[in-house]
Enzyme design. Structure first.
Site, PDB file in Angstrom:
ATOM      1  N   SER A 278     -25.279   8.254  70.042  1.00  0.00           N
ATOM      2  CA  SER A 278     -24.928   7.038  70.801  1.00  0.00           C
ATOM      3  C   SER A 278     -23.445   6.714  70.628  1.00  0.00           C
ATOM      4  O   SER A 278     -22.774   6.305  71.584  1.00  0.00           O
ATOM      5  CB  SER A 278     -25.807   5.848  70.404  1.00  0.00           C
ATOM      6  N   ASN A 279     -22.910   6.939  69.448  1.00  0.00           N
ATOM      7  CA  ASN A 279     -21.466   6.705  69.262  1.00  0.00           C
ATOM      8  C   ASN A 279     -20.639   7.685  70.077  1.00  0.00           C
ATOM      9  O   ASN A 279     -19.627   7.314  70.669  1.00  0.00           O
ATOM     10  CB  ASN A 279     -21.096   6.789  67.773  1.00  0.00           C
TER      11      ASN A 279
ATOM     12  N   ASN B 100     -14.764   8.642  59.836  1.00  0.00           N
ATOM     13  CA  ASN B 100     -16.231   8.557  59.805  1.00  0.00           C
ATOM     14  C   ASN B 100     -16.645   7.120  60.098  1.00  0.00           C
ATOM     15  O   ASN B 100     -15.909   6.181  59.798  1.00  0.00           O
ATOM     16  CB  ASN B 100     -16.720   8.955  58.401  1.00  0.00           C
TER      17      ASN B 100
ATOM     18  N   VAL C 161     -18.615  16.843  54.101  1.00  0.00           N
ATOM     19  CA  VAL C 161     -17.621  17.877  54.407  1.00  0.00           C
ATOM     20  C   VAL C 161     -16.839  18.232  53.140  1.00  0.00           C
ATOM     21  O   VAL C 161     -16.611  17.395  52.277  1.00  0.00           O
ATOM     22  CB  VAL C 161     -16.636  17.452  55.526  1.00  0.00           C
TER      23      VAL C 161
ATOM     24  N   HIS D 152     -19.684   4.324  59.319  1.00  0.00           N
ATOM     25  CA  HIS D 152     -20.759   4.100  58.341  1.00  0.00           C
ATOM     26  C   HIS D 152     -21.373   2.712  58.590  1.00  0.00           C
ATOM     27  O   HIS D 152     -20.637   1.742  58.786  1.00  0.00           O
ATOM     28  CB  HIS D 152     -20.174   4.190  56.918  1.00  0.00           C
TER      29      HIS D 152
ATOM     30  N   MET E 219     -24.383  14.251  59.618  1.00  0.00           N
ATOM     31  CA  MET E 219     -25.185  14.057  58.415  1.00  0.00           C
ATOM     32  C   MET E 219     -24.927  15.152  57.377  1.00  0.00           C
ATOM     33  O   MET E 219     -25.849  15.654  56.748  1.00  0.00           O
ATOM     34  CB  MET E 219     -26.688  14.003  58.774  1.00  0.00           C
ATOM     35  N   ARG E 220     -23.668  15.511  57.257  1.00  0.00           N
ATOM     36  CA  ARG E 220     -23.314  16.516  56.256  1.00  0.00           C
ATOM     37  C   ARG E 220     -22.066  16.071  55.498  1.00  0.00           C
ATOM     38  O   ARG E 220     -21.185  15.436  56.084  1.00  0.00           O
ATOM     39  CB  ARG E 220     -23.028  17.861  56.922  1.00  0.00           C
TER      40      ARG E 220
HETATM   41  C1  GRF Z   1     -24.588   5.530  62.953  1.00  0.00           C
HETATM   42  O1  GRF Z   1     -25.338   4.422  62.589  1.00  0.00           O
HETATM   43  C2  GRF Z   1     -23.485   5.775  61.957  1.00  0.00           C
HETATM   44  O2  GRF Z   1     -23.059   4.634  61.322  1.00  0.00           O
HETATM   45  C3  GRF Z   1     -24.133   6.702  60.970  1.00  0.00           C
HETATM   46  O3  GRF Z   1     -24.975   7.521  61.735  1.00  0.00           O
HETATM   47  C4  GRF Z   1     -25.406   6.802  62.871  1.00  0.00           C
HETATM   48  C5  GRF Z   1     -25.179   7.676  64.077  1.00  0.00           C
HETATM   49  O4  GRF Z   1     -25.757   7.152  65.236  1.00  0.00           O
HETATM   50  N1  GRF Z   1     -23.130   7.445  60.254  1.00  0.00           N
HETATM   51  P1  GRF Z   1     -25.566   7.887  66.619  1.00  0.00           P
HETATM   52  O5  GRF Z   1     -26.007   9.333  66.429  1.00  0.00           O
HETATM   53  O6  GRF Z   1     -24.140   7.793  67.013  1.00  0.00           O
HETATM   54  O7  GRF Z   1     -26.471   7.162  67.561  1.00  0.00           O
END
Ligand code: GRF
Length: 232
Positions: free
Chosen positions: A48-49, A142, A128, A144, A125-126
């Site tokens: 989504s981001n 990043n 680095v 968070h 989700m890794r």
């Molecule tokens: C977000 O909540 C971000 O803060 C975290 O992982 C999530 C990613 O969401 N690191 P998306 O894949 O961008 O929807």
């Protein structure tokens, strides 16, 4: 009566204010650079981001281009967004690599090949390794879902709920070796409501993530193109 009215008004005003979230620092506007800053996005999840970065570029809120989306797992939903918006993507599956270093080097090779200037971990989700961190010093950021330095690491939203804090939020920061510890670029505060479930809170935090990540990209892009004058 007049006193009551005044109180009522004051309460109303504070109620309205409480519905809002605070973003700091709020530098609006994305400087125009020619050529546009070249972004590489790393994602493992829903993307989504990633999609909101694309939308910000399309709306001219962000002056940039996405050179590549790199995902580390073939089931990552960000891929469908890359296809939808015709953004080049590559799957570099960590399960096909013998070591973290091998995976990192493949990721870096791809970023280098495409002359990516700024790398965004948008739900990557890794962890680095130092090669990428040093190779992209001040060019790797990043997002968070907490107000760092509170609630680093996994399940930050649940951590905030468990600690019964009443304000949490999200942070965009530079990446350094210690997880979720680099210099902070921008944060948004999000109140936790009594009736919140983890899902409702996550939704409000993500709504803010979608706003602050493009703002952070614009800010860092400016630093990169002006020789990091603003950087700590
Ligand atoms: C977000 O909540 C971000 O803060 C975290 O992982 C999530 C990613 O969401 N690191 P998306 O894949 O961008 O929807």
């Amino acid at each position: 009566m007049e006193q009551d009215n005044k109180k009522y008004m004051e309460n109303n005003i504070s109620y309205d204010l409480n519905e809002q979230s605070l973003i700091s620092p709020l530098d609006l506007g994305s400087p125009l650079f020619e050529p546009k800053i070249r972004l590489g996005v790393l994602a493992s999840g829903n993307g989504s981001n990633f999609e909101y970065i694309i939308k910000s570029i399309q709306n001219n809120q962000l002056n940039a281009e996405i050179s590549i989306l790199i995902v580390n797992n073939p089931g990552c939903l960000a891929i469908s967004k890359a296809i939808k918006y015709k953004i080049p993507y590559v799957i570099i599956n960590h399960r096909d690599c013998q070591s973290r270093l091998e995976h990192d080097m493949l990721v870096m090779k791809k970023l280098d090949e495409l002359s990516v200037e700024l790398v965004i971990m948008a739900g990557w989700m890794r962890i680095v390794g130092e090669e990428i961190i040093n190779g992209y010093k001040n060019r790797l950021i990043n997002i968070h879902p907490s107000l760092l330095p509170s609630f680093k690491g996994v399940d930050a939203i649940q951590q905030a709920i468990d600690k019964r804090v009443t304000i949490t939020g999200c942070t965009v920061h530079y990446v350094q070796k210690e997880v979720d510890s680099g210099s902070i670029i921008i944060q948004a505060a999000v109140p936790i409501k009594e009736q919140d479930s983890k899902e409702t809170l996550k939704k409000r935090i993500q709504d803010m993530e979608h706003i602050i990540l493009p703002l952070a990209i614009a800010k860092v892009a400016k630093n990169i193109r002006t020789g990091f004058k603003d950087n700590k």
